[in-house]
Motif scaffolding. Structure first.
Motif, PDB file in Angstrom:
ATOM      1  N   ALA A  29      53.596  66.122  34.360  1.00 59.72           N
ATOM      2  CA  ALA A  29      54.519  65.951  34.309  1.00 59.72           C
ATOM      3  C   ALA A  29      55.185  66.315  33.558  1.00 59.72           C
ATOM      4  CB  ALA A  29      54.242  64.551  33.968  1.00 59.72           C
ATOM      5  N   ALA A  30      56.276  66.339  33.253  1.00 65.43           N
ATOM      6  CA  ALA A  30      57.467  66.347  32.053  1.00 65.43           C
ATOM      7  C   ALA A  30      57.866  66.044  31.130  1.00 65.43           C
ATOM      8  CB  ALA A  30      58.878  68.211  32.764  1.00 65.43           C
ATOM      9  N   GLY A  31      57.275  66.257  29.530  1.00 61.10           N
ATOM     10  CA  GLY A  31      57.997  65.320  28.887  1.00 61.10           C
ATOM     11  C   GLY A  31      59.553  64.813  28.532  1.00 61.10           C
ATOM     12  N   GLY A  32      60.402  65.530  29.122  1.00 60.84           N
ATOM     13  CA  GLY A  32      61.583  64.558  28.674  1.00 60.84           C
ATOM     14  C   GLY A  32      61.899  63.263  28.835  1.00 60.84           C
ATOM     15  N   THR A  33      61.378  63.463  30.436  1.00 62.13           N
ATOM     16  CA  THR A  33      61.572  61.738  31.499  1.00 62.13           C
ATOM     17  C   THR A  33      60.466  61.733  31.957  1.00 62.13           C
ATOM     18  OG1 THR A  33      62.772  62.577  32.826  1.00 62.13           O
ATOM     19  CG2 THR A  33      64.343  62.135  30.630  1.00 62.13           C
ATOM     20  N   ILE A  34      60.270  60.475  31.555  1.00 56.66           N
ATOM     21  CA  ILE A  34      58.170  59.840  31.905  1.00 56.66           C
ATOM     22  C   ILE A  34      58.771  58.439  32.372  1.00 56.66           C
ATOM     23  CG2 ILE A  34      56.046  59.253  32.254  1.00 56.66           C
ATOM     24  CD1 ILE A  34      56.103  62.202  30.265  1.00 56.66           C
ATOM     25  N   LEU A  35      58.735  58.169  33.454  1.00 56.88           N
ATOM     26  CA  LEU A  35      58.706  56.957  33.827  1.00 56.88           C
ATOM     27  C   LEU A  35      57.422  56.124  34.102  1.00 56.88           C
ATOM     28  CD1 LEU A  35      60.894  54.524  34.177  1.00 56.88           C
ATOM     29  CD2 LEU A  35      61.410  54.646  36.690  1.00 56.88           C
ATOM     30  N   ILE A  36      56.661  55.392  33.564  1.00 58.57           N
ATOM     31  CA  ILE A  36      55.532  54.332  33.768  1.00 58.57           C
ATOM     32  C   ILE A  36      55.453  53.226  33.721  1.00 58.57           C
ATOM     33  CG2 ILE A  36      54.620  55.105  31.700  1.00 58.57           C
ATOM     34  CD1 ILE A  36      52.171  55.635  32.176  1.00 58.57           C
ATOM     35  N   ARG A  37      54.164  52.831  35.202  1.00 62.71           N
ATOM     36  CA  ARG A  37      54.094  51.218  34.969  1.00 62.71           C
ATOM     37  C   ARG A  37      54.123  50.785  34.544  1.00 62.71           C
ATOM     38  NH1 ARG A  37      54.874  48.857  40.239  1.00 62.71           N
ATOM     39  NH2 ARG A  37      54.221  50.726  41.209  1.00 62.71           N
ATOM     40  N   ARG A  38      53.801  49.799  33.210  1.00 59.17           N
ATOM     41  CA  ARG A  38      53.437  49.452  32.045  1.00 59.17           C
ATOM     42  C   ARG A  38      52.119  48.534  32.604  1.00 59.17           C
ATOM     43  NH1 ARG A  38      55.519  45.154  28.150  1.00 59.17           N
ATOM     44  NH2 ARG A  38      55.149  43.346  29.682  1.00 59.17           N
ATOM     45  N   SER A  39      51.741  48.464  33.493  1.00 61.24           N
ATOM     46  CA  SER A  39      50.140  48.331  34.260  1.00 61.24           C
ATOM     47  C   SER A  39      49.557  49.279  34.097  1.00 61.24           C
ATOM     48  CB  SER A  39      49.893  47.680  34.900  1.00 61.24           C
ATOM     49  OG  SER A  39      50.940  47.866  35.938  1.00 61.24           O
ATOM     50  N   ALA A  40      50.061  50.684  34.536  1.00 66.36           N
ATOM     51  CA  ALA A  40      49.203  51.999  34.973  1.00 66.36           C
ATOM     52  C   ALA A  40      49.050  52.331  33.556  1.00 66.36           C
ATOM     53  CB  ALA A  40      50.282  52.814  35.534  1.00 66.36           C
ATOM     54  N   LEU A  41      49.412  52.492  32.569  1.00 63.87           N
ATOM     55  CA  LEU A  41      49.634  52.721  30.888  1.00 63.87           C
ATOM     56  C   LEU A  41      48.206  52.006  30.593  1.00 63.87           C
ATOM     57  CD1 LEU A  41      50.370  54.747  28.402  1.00 63.87           C
ATOM     58  CD2 LEU A  41      51.674  53.080  27.807  1.00 63.87           C
ATOM     59  N   ALA A  42      48.475  50.763  30.892  1.00 59.83           N
ATOM     60  CA  ALA A  42      47.478  49.882  30.086  1.00 59.83           C
ATOM     61  C   ALA A  42      46.082  50.057  30.919  1.00 59.83           C
ATOM     62  CB  ALA A  42      47.986  48.389  30.399  1.00 59.83           C
ATOM     63  N   ARG A  43      45.626  50.319  32.288  1.00 58.06           N
ATOM     64  CA  ARG A  43      45.022  50.807  33.207  1.00 58.06           C
ATOM     65  C   ARG A  43      43.734  52.204  32.605  1.00 58.06           C
ATOM     66  NH1 ARG A  43      46.934  51.076  37.390  1.00 58.06           N
ATOM     67  NH2 ARG A  43      47.329  53.393  38.162  1.00 58.06           N
ATOM     68  N   ILE A  44      44.830  53.257  31.678  1.00 59.70           N
ATOM     69  CA  ILE A  44      44.246  53.998  30.959  1.00 59.70           C
ATOM     70  C   ILE A  44      43.651  54.231  29.620  1.00 59.70           C
ATOM     71  CG2 ILE A  44      45.251  55.747  32.625  1.00 59.70           C
ATOM     72  CD1 ILE A  44      46.967  56.490  30.672  1.00 59.70           C
ATOM     73  N   GLY A  45      43.795  52.788  29.533  1.00 63.73           N
ATOM     74  CA  GLY A  45      43.708  52.708  27.657  1.00 63.73           C
ATOM     75  C   GLY A  45      45.307  52.760  26.876  1.00 63.73           C
ATOM     76  N   GLY A  46      46.305  52.581  27.276  1.00 62.82           N
ATOM     77  CA  GLY A  46      46.894  52.746  26.671  1.00 62.82           C
ATOM     78  C   GLY A  46      47.518  54.600  26.534  1.00 62.82           C
ATOM     79  N   ILE A  47      48.970  54.812  25.348  1.00 67.56           N
ATOM     80  CA  ILE A  47      48.532  55.743  24.354  1.00 67.56           C
ATOM     81  C   ILE A  47      47.951  56.024  23.735  1.00 67.56           C
ATOM     82  CG2 ILE A  47      50.305  56.736  22.703  1.00 67.56           C
ATOM     83  CD1 ILE A  47      51.659  56.269  25.556  1.00 67.56           C
ATOM     84  N   GLU A  48      46.873  55.042  22.972  1.00 71.48           N
ATOM     85  CA  GLU A  48      45.731  55.220  22.697  1.00 71.48           C
ATOM     86  C   GLU A  48      44.609  56.535  22.820  1.00 71.48           C
ATOM     87  OE1 GLU A  48      42.435  55.028  19.538  1.00 71.48           O
ATOM     88  OE2 GLU A  48      44.534  53.914  19.231  1.00 71.48           O
ATOM     89  N   SER A  49      44.748  56.322  24.131  1.00 74.98           N
ATOM     90  CA  SER A  49      43.972  56.774  25.358  1.00 74.98           C
ATOM     91  C   SER A  49      43.956  58.595  24.701  1.00 74.98           C
ATOM     92  CB  SER A  49      43.818  56.909  26.864  1.00 74.98           C
ATOM     93  OG  SER A  49      44.578  57.283  27.197  1.00 74.98           O
ATOM     94  N   LEU A  50      45.511  58.830  24.717  1.00 73.50           N
ATOM     95  CA  LEU A  50      45.891  60.107  24.388  1.00 73.50           C
ATOM     96  C   LEU A  50      46.126  60.882  23.145  1.00 73.50           C
ATOM     97  CD1 LEU A  50      49.050  59.449  26.915  1.00 73.50           C
ATOM     98  CD2 LEU A  50      46.832  60.410  27.730  1.00 73.50           C
ATOM     99  N   ARG A  51      45.343  59.599  22.381  1.00 76.63           N
ATOM    100  CA  ARG A  51      45.188  59.923  20.689  1.00 76.63           C
ATOM    101  C   ARG A  51      44.993  61.776  20.383  1.00 76.63           C
ATOM    102  NH1 ARG A  51      41.195  58.043  16.895  1.00 76.63           N
ATOM    103  NH2 ARG A  51      40.050  57.773  18.790  1.00 76.63           N
ATOM    104  N   GLY A  52      45.919  62.127  20.205  1.00 74.42           N
ATOM    105  CA  GLY A  52      45.031  63.916  19.399  1.00 74.42           C
ATOM    106  C   GLY A  52      46.184  64.983  20.848  1.00 74.42           C
ATOM    107  N   ALA A  53      45.866  64.698  21.749  1.00 71.31           N
ATOM    108  CA  ALA A  53      46.512  65.080  23.012  1.00 71.31           C
ATOM    109  C   ALA A  53      47.669  66.428  22.797  1.00 71.31           C
ATOM    110  CB  ALA A  53      46.918  64.820  24.559  1.00 71.31           C
ATOM    111  N   LEU A  54      47.692  67.132  22.615  1.00 70.79           N
ATOM    112  CA  LEU A  54      49.199  68.133  21.716  1.00 70.79           C
ATOM    113  C   LEU A  54      49.683  68.665  23.827  1.00 70.79           C
ATOM    114  CD1 LEU A  54      47.651  70.698  18.529  1.00 70.79           C
ATOM    115  CD2 LEU A  54      48.381  68.394  19.109  1.00 70.79           C
TER     116      LEU A  54
END
Length: 391
Positions: free
Chosen positions: A214-239
């Protein structure tokens, strides 16, 4: 020279004809006629999350363009002021819109990168503003947008329409980038070209392919899809959070799409080569998982693919010269669609080997910074990537 030139030509034949057509212009996402959009009343709710740290120069134009969206469904914008020291939050509040919610960001806890922590606070605010209704189908999208992006009025509606029409969990775009300065014209198009080489858009968009980005400038995501992977918490520390997010959404069974935007552009300037060097060096070694062996392989690969062809074409003899010339010609031709995307003349394609050498040196510089303990510095904040939980 004969062996290297032949090998380089073989590599370029594979890249040009069997690597997901990476060199093509790629899918474009432009405005669609209102007649093919969902009828009024069926548009899902959308909340935009914008993390911002010291963005006083661009924040009014960026947030103003988001508040001016022609979106017929429930809509809001959450700006997370990530402890700015230049009045970013004050400038945003002065826009005084009922659709804008400004959150004062807290200092990131241990293990979080600054931007992701701001995004996490923004998505928490989305949940507060648009709480889930038990038993109700998910009908909310979150748009993650950078603070230096200007959006045309139809942009959000176009993103949502794409997601609904193709039943996608995530839609991301490579926005138009600045090419005002000579350094930007020489180096920025190659950044997009190399990104497409790493992540061919055609393969990213195939549901049966494991390639995800993905390209970080614009990312549209379904909220249920984000919840399914554990939310933003699941990305913690990723640069490299945008690519990590795409990989986890796709791995969880979600459908993703990546293309080029005709309705959003970045106004962040990179006026000098040193600015672009820092942009590349910030995460290049992270992409290589901080591995000296991967770094060595990357450098050797870059030399074979980008430097051997012109050297063989100019200084080789016989078949070595011909093979080098053919490889150089293929590389040059594959760069032309990207140059057209930036409305630049074909001349710049001849400089591609030199540009590749610049990116190679910046990658080496990224590794040197890491091993000297400098880590990553962005917006006057230094941090090093930590292992984050898997989704």
């Amino acid at each position: 020279m004969l062996v290297l030139a032949t090998l380089s030509l073989l590599v370029w034949l594979v890249l040009a004809f069997a690597h997901g057509r990476f060199w093509q212009g790629g899918p474009m996402l432009g405005p669609v006629p209102k007649s093919v959009r969902p009828v009024a009343g069926t548009w899902p709710a959308v909340c935009v999350v914008v993390p911002a740290r010291d963005e006083a120069e661009t924040i009014e134009d960026s947030i103003g363009s988001l508040l001016a969206q022609d979106y017929p469904g429930p809509y809001g914008v959450v700006l997370v002021d990530d402890r700015s020291g230049d009045g970013t939050g004050t400038l945003a509040r002065a826009l005084a819109s009922p659709h804008l919610h400004v959150v004062e960001g807290a200092e990131p806890p241990a293990g979080w990168s600054g931007k992701l922590w701001a995004v996490a606070q923004g998505t928490a605010e989305v949940t507060r503003l648009m709480p889930d209704e038990p038993g109700a189908p998910d009908n909310t999208y979150i748009l993650l947008a950078d603070a230096d992006i200007i959006h045309e009025p139809a942009h959000v509606a176009t993103l949502v329409n794409k997601a609904l029409r193709d039943d996608l969990d995530m839609v991301s775009e490579m926005v138009e980038l600045n090419t005002a300065s000579r350094a930007e014209r020489a180096l920025v198009p190659a950044f997009v070209y190399f990104f497409q080489l790493l992540y061919p858009f055609a393969r990213v968009n195939r549901r049966d392919s494991k390639v995800a980005a993905a390209a970080g400038g614009t990312i549209l995501i379904r909220r249920s899809a984000l919840a399914r992977i554990g939310g933003i918490e699941s990305l913690r520390g990723a640069l490299i959070d945008d690519v990590t997010l795409a990989q986890r959404v796709k791995r969880s069974g979600g459908a993703i799409w990546l293309g080029h935007s005709l309705l959003a552009r970045s106004v962040r300037p990179y006026p000098h080569p040193a600015d672009i060097w820092r942009m590349v060096a910030r995460t290049a070694y992270v992409q290589l998982r901080h591995s000296p062996l991967l770094l060595l392989g990357t450098v050797l690969g870059m030399v074979l693919v980008w430097l051997v062809p012109p050297v063989a074409a100019l200084f080789g003899e016989g078949w070595a010269r011909l093979a080098g010339a053919l490889a150089w010609a293929i590389a040059t031709i594959t760069f032309l669609p990207t140059l057209r995307r930036f409305e630049l003349v074909p001349f710049w394609a001849l400089l591609l080997p030199a540009v590749a050498a610049f990116y190679t040196l910046a990658t080496i510089g990224s590794a040197v910074d890491h091993h000297r303990g400098r880590g990553v510095v962005w917006k006057q904040r230094a941090y090093r990537e930590r292992t984050s939980p898997r989704s």
